[in-house]
Design a protein around this motif. Structure first.
Motif, PDB file in Angstrom:
ATOM      1  N   LEU A  49       0.649  -1.094   0.171  1.00 35.17           N
ATOM      2  CA  LEU A  49      -0.060  -0.101   0.010  1.00 35.17           C
ATOM      3  C   LEU A  49       0.870   1.215   0.090  1.00 35.17           C
ATOM      4  O   LEU A  49       0.606   2.353  -0.698  1.00 35.17           O
ATOM      5  N   GLY A  50       2.046   1.318   0.589  1.00 35.00           N
ATOM      6  CA  GLY A  50       2.784   2.296   0.682  1.00 35.00           C
ATOM      7  C   GLY A  50       3.321   2.532  -0.571  1.00 35.00           C
ATOM      8  O   GLY A  50       3.635   3.543  -0.872  1.00 35.00           O
ATOM      9  N   ALA A  51       3.860   1.621  -1.307  1.00 36.29           N
ATOM     10  CA  ALA A  51       4.427   1.513  -2.503  1.00 36.29           C
ATOM     11  C   ALA A  51       3.440   2.283  -3.603  1.00 36.29           C
ATOM     12  O   ALA A  51       3.783   2.989  -4.451  1.00 36.29           O
ATOM     13  N   ALA A  52       2.242   1.681  -3.480  1.00 37.94           N
ATOM     14  CA  ALA A  52       1.096   2.296  -4.475  1.00 37.94           C
ATOM     15  C   ALA A  52       0.892   3.921  -3.951  1.00 37.94           C
ATOM     16  O   ALA A  52       0.932   4.561  -5.114  1.00 37.94           O
ATOM     17  N   GLY A  53       0.942   4.411  -2.961  1.00 42.29           N
ATOM     18  CA  GLY A  53       0.987   5.810  -2.720  1.00 42.29           C
ATOM     19  C   GLY A  53       2.323   6.570  -3.022  1.00 42.29           C
ATOM     20  O   GLY A  53       2.121   7.693  -3.717  1.00 42.29           O
ATOM     21  N   LEU A  54       3.253   6.044  -2.755  1.00 37.02           N
ATOM     22  CA  LEU A  54       4.778   6.696  -3.354  1.00 37.02           C
ATOM     23  C   LEU A  54       4.623   6.877  -4.736  1.00 37.02           C
ATOM     24  O   LEU A  54       4.922   7.993  -5.521  1.00 37.02           O
ATOM     25  N   LEU A  55       4.303   5.627  -5.765  1.00 36.71           N
ATOM     26  CA  LEU A  55       4.228   5.665  -6.972  1.00 36.71           C
ATOM     27  C   LEU A  55       3.320   6.698  -7.703  1.00 36.71           C
ATOM     28  O   LEU A  55       3.610   7.361  -8.536  1.00 36.71           O
ATOM     29  N   THR A  56       2.233   6.638  -6.879  1.00 34.94           N
ATOM     30  CA  THR A  56       1.208   7.698  -7.579  1.00 34.94           C
ATOM     31  C   THR A  56       1.647   8.871  -7.131  1.00 34.94           C
ATOM     32  O   THR A  56       1.543   9.968  -8.296  1.00 34.94           O
ATOM     33  N   ALA A  57       2.207   9.396  -6.094  1.00 38.00           N
ATOM     34  CA  ALA A  57       2.872  10.870  -5.781  1.00 38.00           C
ATOM     35  C   ALA A  57       3.822  11.022  -6.965  1.00 38.00           C
ATOM     36  O   ALA A  57       3.903  12.028  -7.482  1.00 38.00           O
ATOM     37  N   ALA A  58       4.588  10.119  -7.044  1.00 35.01           N
ATOM     38  CA  ALA A  58       5.788  10.180  -8.338  1.00 35.01           C
ATOM     39  C   ALA A  58       5.209  10.636  -9.601  1.00 35.01           C
ATOM     40  O   ALA A  58       5.802  11.379 -10.262  1.00 35.01           O
ATOM     41  N   GLY A  59       4.531   9.684  -9.957  1.00 37.80           N
ATOM     42  CA  GLY A  59       3.529   9.860 -11.127  1.00 37.80           C
ATOM     43  C   GLY A  59       2.965  11.218 -11.471  1.00 37.80           C
ATOM     44  O   GLY A  59       3.286  11.967 -12.464  1.00 37.80           O
ATOM     45  N   LEU A  60       2.267  11.814 -10.422  1.00 40.46           N
ATOM     46  CA  LEU A  60       1.601  13.117 -10.455  1.00 40.46           C
ATOM     47  C   LEU A  60       2.937  14.140 -10.623  1.00 40.46           C
ATOM     48  O   LEU A  60       2.748  15.245 -11.167  1.00 40.46           O
ATOM     49  N   ALA A  61       3.973  14.066  -9.823  1.00 41.73           N
ATOM     50  CA  ALA A  61       5.176  15.047  -9.797  1.00 41.73           C
ATOM     51  C   ALA A  61       5.714  14.992 -11.201  1.00 41.73           C
ATOM     52  O   ALA A  61       6.055  16.165 -11.742  1.00 41.73           O
ATOM     53  N   LEU A  62       5.841  13.823 -11.797  1.00 39.74           N
ATOM     54  CA  LEU A  62       6.355  13.894 -12.838  1.00 39.74           C
ATOM     55  C   LEU A  62       5.538  14.668 -14.032  1.00 39.74           C
ATOM     56  O   LEU A  62       5.867  15.264 -15.179  1.00 39.74           O
ATOM     57  N   ALA A  63       4.095  14.203 -13.854  1.00 38.88           N
ATOM     58  CA  ALA A  63       3.262  14.763 -15.020  1.00 38.88           C
ATOM     59  C   ALA A  63       3.336  16.257 -14.695  1.00 38.88           C
ATOM     60  O   ALA A  63       3.007  17.201 -15.962  1.00 38.88           O
ATOM     61  N   SER A  64       3.212  17.100 -13.476  1.00 39.00           N
ATOM     62  CA  SER A  64       3.157  18.329 -13.328  1.00 39.00           C
ATOM     63  C   SER A  64       4.282  19.000 -13.964  1.00 39.00           C
ATOM     64  O   SER A  64       4.260  20.370 -14.355  1.00 39.00           O
ATOM     65  N   ARG A  65       5.495  18.274 -14.203  1.00 40.96           N
ATOM     66  CA  ARG A  65       6.521  18.926 -15.113  1.00 40.96           C
ATOM     67  C   ARG A  65       6.287  19.258 -16.475  1.00 40.96           C
ATOM     68  O   ARG A  65       7.029  20.028 -17.167  1.00 40.96           O
ATOM     69  N   ALA A  66       5.446  18.343 -16.853  1.00 34.13           N
ATOM     70  CA  ALA A  66       4.833  18.677 -18.427  1.00 34.13           C
ATOM     71  C   ALA A  66       3.918  19.549 -18.289  1.00 34.13           C
ATOM     72  O   ALA A  66       3.127  19.984 -19.666  1.00 34.13           O
ATOM     73  N   GLY A  67       3.379  20.284 -17.478  1.00 37.75           N
ATOM     74  CA  GLY A  67       2.394  21.374 -17.609  1.00 37.75           C
ATOM     75  C   GLY A  67       1.037  21.151 -16.865  1.00 37.75           C
ATOM     76  O   GLY A  67       0.792  19.996 -16.583  1.00 37.75           O
ATOM     77  N   ARG A  68       0.221  21.988 -16.838  1.00 33.49           N
ATOM     78  CA  ARG A  68      -1.015  21.809 -16.194  1.00 33.49           C
ATOM     79  C   ARG A  68      -1.925  20.873 -16.748  1.00 33.49           C
ATOM     80  O   ARG A  68      -2.781  19.996 -16.095  1.00 33.49           O
ATOM     81  N   PRO A  69      -2.053  21.053 -18.424  1.00 36.88           N
ATOM     82  CA  PRO A  69      -2.864  19.788 -19.095  1.00 36.88           C
ATOM     83  C   PRO A  69      -2.453  18.439 -18.653  1.00 36.88           C
ATOM     84  O   PRO A  69      -3.481  17.583 -18.659  1.00 36.88           O
ATOM     85  N   ALA A  70      -1.318  18.165 -18.667  1.00 40.57           N
ATOM     86  CA  ALA A  70      -0.773  16.999 -18.275  1.00 40.57           C
ATOM     87  C   ALA A  70      -1.033  16.438 -17.031  1.00 40.57           C
ATOM     88  O   ALA A  70      -1.469  15.373 -16.479  1.00 40.57           O
ATOM     89  N   LEU A  71      -1.006  17.573 -15.779  1.00 43.97           N
ATOM     90  CA  LEU A  71      -1.214  16.987 -14.492  1.00 43.97           C
ATOM     91  C   LEU A  71      -2.762  16.769 -14.398  1.00 43.97           C
ATOM     92  O   LEU A  71      -3.207  15.901 -13.737  1.00 43.97           O
ATOM     93  N   THR A  72      -3.535  17.820 -14.962  1.00 46.24           N
ATOM     94  CA  THR A  72      -5.046  17.346 -15.081  1.00 46.24           C
ATOM     95  C   THR A  72      -5.374  15.889 -15.446  1.00 46.24           C
ATOM     96  O   THR A  72      -6.078  15.263 -14.929  1.00 46.24           O
ATOM     97  N   ALA A  73      -4.839  15.604 -16.636  1.00 44.38           N
ATOM     98  CA  ALA A  73      -4.986  14.176 -17.230  1.00 44.38           C
ATOM     99  C   ALA A  73      -4.352  13.094 -15.995  1.00 44.38           C
ATOM    100  O   ALA A  73      -5.066  12.087 -15.920  1.00 44.38           O
ATOM    101  N   ALA A  74      -3.299  13.373 -15.664  1.00 47.14           N
ATOM    102  CA  ALA A  74      -2.797  12.366 -14.630  1.00 47.14           C
ATOM    103  C   ALA A  74      -3.414  12.188 -13.408  1.00 47.14           C
ATOM    104  O   ALA A  74      -3.591  11.126 -13.036  1.00 47.14           O
ATOM    105  N   THR A  75      -4.171  13.299 -12.994  1.00 51.70           N
ATOM    106  CA  THR A  75      -4.664  13.298 -11.622  1.00 51.70           C
ATOM    107  C   THR A  75      -6.119  12.680 -12.188  1.00 51.70           C
ATOM    108  O   THR A  75      -6.367  11.597 -11.382  1.00 51.70           O
ATOM    109  N   ALA A  76      -6.886  12.673 -13.108  1.00 53.57           N
ATOM    110  CA  ALA A  76      -7.880  11.993 -13.526  1.00 53.57           C
ATOM    111  C   ALA A  76      -7.498  10.444 -13.516  1.00 53.57           C
ATOM    112  O   ALA A  76      -8.349   9.759 -12.955  1.00 53.57           O
ATOM    113  N   LEU A  77      -6.196  10.086 -14.510  1.00 52.09           N
ATOM    114  CA  LEU A  77      -6.048   8.845 -14.522  1.00 52.09           C
ATOM    115  C   LEU A  77      -5.607   8.102 -12.943  1.00 52.09           C
ATOM    116  O   LEU A  77      -6.133   6.963 -12.741  1.00 52.09           O
TER     117      LEU A  77
END
Length: 324
Positions: A95-123
């Motif tokens: 469960l901890g790995a799932a949480g950390l990987l989710t946070a890492a995914g959102l952090a990477l998406a945020s580097r690509a801009g707000r539209p990418a972060l929005t899509a990643a958050t929904a995903l």
């Protein structure tokens, strides 16, 4: 009964347990989503696309860890060899790995801009909703299909800033021009996203029977859906480019059909758990040639050929680590 507490394991066995938990052999089916999304826009992959690929990989692996955490009691009966019920990995660690990987995914998406972060958050929200609630409901296959489509949208959203920089300033007012650009981008992305969604829906419907087997209709329906998808993709390639120019998208279409058809037919004729699991594994690997076909059909022949190079790697690793 709770799973036994994990005892001390050799380092190699601990690594193997995490590789099995995260289903690393299925990771090769992920990068093509973002690359096909970029290709749909007619733009070369860039830094934003790379961030999208990284985000997709993290969110996919988060879903794998969360899936086994949510199914740990069910797996204790049907798959006691899995890392959590066998005690090789503690549920809290998964469960901890799932949480950390989710946070890492959102952090990477945020580097690509707000539209990418929005899509990643929904995903990410869809991934967690599927694993924790929707998986065992009638909405499960549709949720998985939507997640794959969103993953392609994530790649397109992360690549769109490059598209805007390359687009000459329109004569129309800026807000109108932006809306028009977004609408055109949405139309370009809709067809490949729909193709991935259809394939994923079909494979997910089969996967619901992989532990118990016994379903003939699910693999037959998936065979019909994937065959129709392959035929439509091949027809589109022939209409867009005649002669030898059509070979670039036709080759991955042929590989896609070959990867899906035989395992699904076997599962329909003999719906045992092993053959059903093999059909699901083939369906996951078939995403790679499908993504390659979509990229090549959009004119990104180099991207399509590069994606095809992942197919033998996925097949080889799947012999050692199950993708399901």
């Amino acid at each position: 009964m709770p799973p036994p507490a994990p005892g001390p394991l050799p380092a190699g066995r601990r690594i193997r347990a995490w590789v099995e938990l995260l289903r690393v052999s299925a990771l090769f089916s992920v990068p093509g989503d973002a690359l096909a999304g970029a290709a749909a826009l007619g733009v070369r992959p860039g830094r934003g696309t790379a961030y999208a690929v990284g985000a997709s990989l993290c969110l996919y692996e988060a879903g794998m860890a969360l899936n086994d955490w949510a199914d740990r009691e069910e797996d204790a009966v049907d798959r006691p060899h899995r890392p959590l019920p066998s005690g090789q990995i503690a549920p809290a660690a998964a469960l901890g790995a799932a949480g950390l990987l989710t946070a890492a995914g959102l952090a990477l998406a945020s580097r690509a801009g707000r539209p990418a972060l929005t899509a990643a958050t929904a995903l990410a929200g869809l991934v967690w909703a599927y694993d924790l609630r929707l998986k065992h409901t009638s909405a499960g296959p549709a949720a998985m299909a939507a997640a794959r489509a969103l993953d392609l949208v994530l790649g397109a959203a992360a690549t769109r800033p490059a598209l805007r920089r390359r687009t000459p300033g329109p004569a129309a007012p800026a807000p109108v021009a932006r809306r028009g650009t977004a609408a055109r981008a949405g139309l370009r992305v809709a067809a490949p996203a729909g193709a991935l969604a259809l394939h994923t829906y079909a494979v997910t419907a089969v996967s619901r029977h992989e532990a118990q087997g016994g379903s003939t209709l699910a693999p037959l329906g998936a065979l019909a859906a994937t065959s129709a998808l392959g035929a439509v993709t091949a027809r589109g390639a022939l209409r867009k480019a005649g002669g030898t120019a059509a070979l670039a998208p036709l080759l991955p279409v042929a590989l896609y059909a070959g990867t899906t058809a035989v395992p699904l037919l076997h599962a329909a004729l003999h719906p045992s758990p092993p053959l059903t699991q093999r059909a699901v594994g083939g369906g996951i690997r078939a995403l790679i040639p499908l993504q390659a076909a979509l990229a090549a059909h959009a004119g990104a022949t180099g991207t399509g050929l590069a994606l095809l190079g992942l197919a033998p790697l996925a097949r080889g690793l799947a012999r050692k680590v199950s993708a399901t």
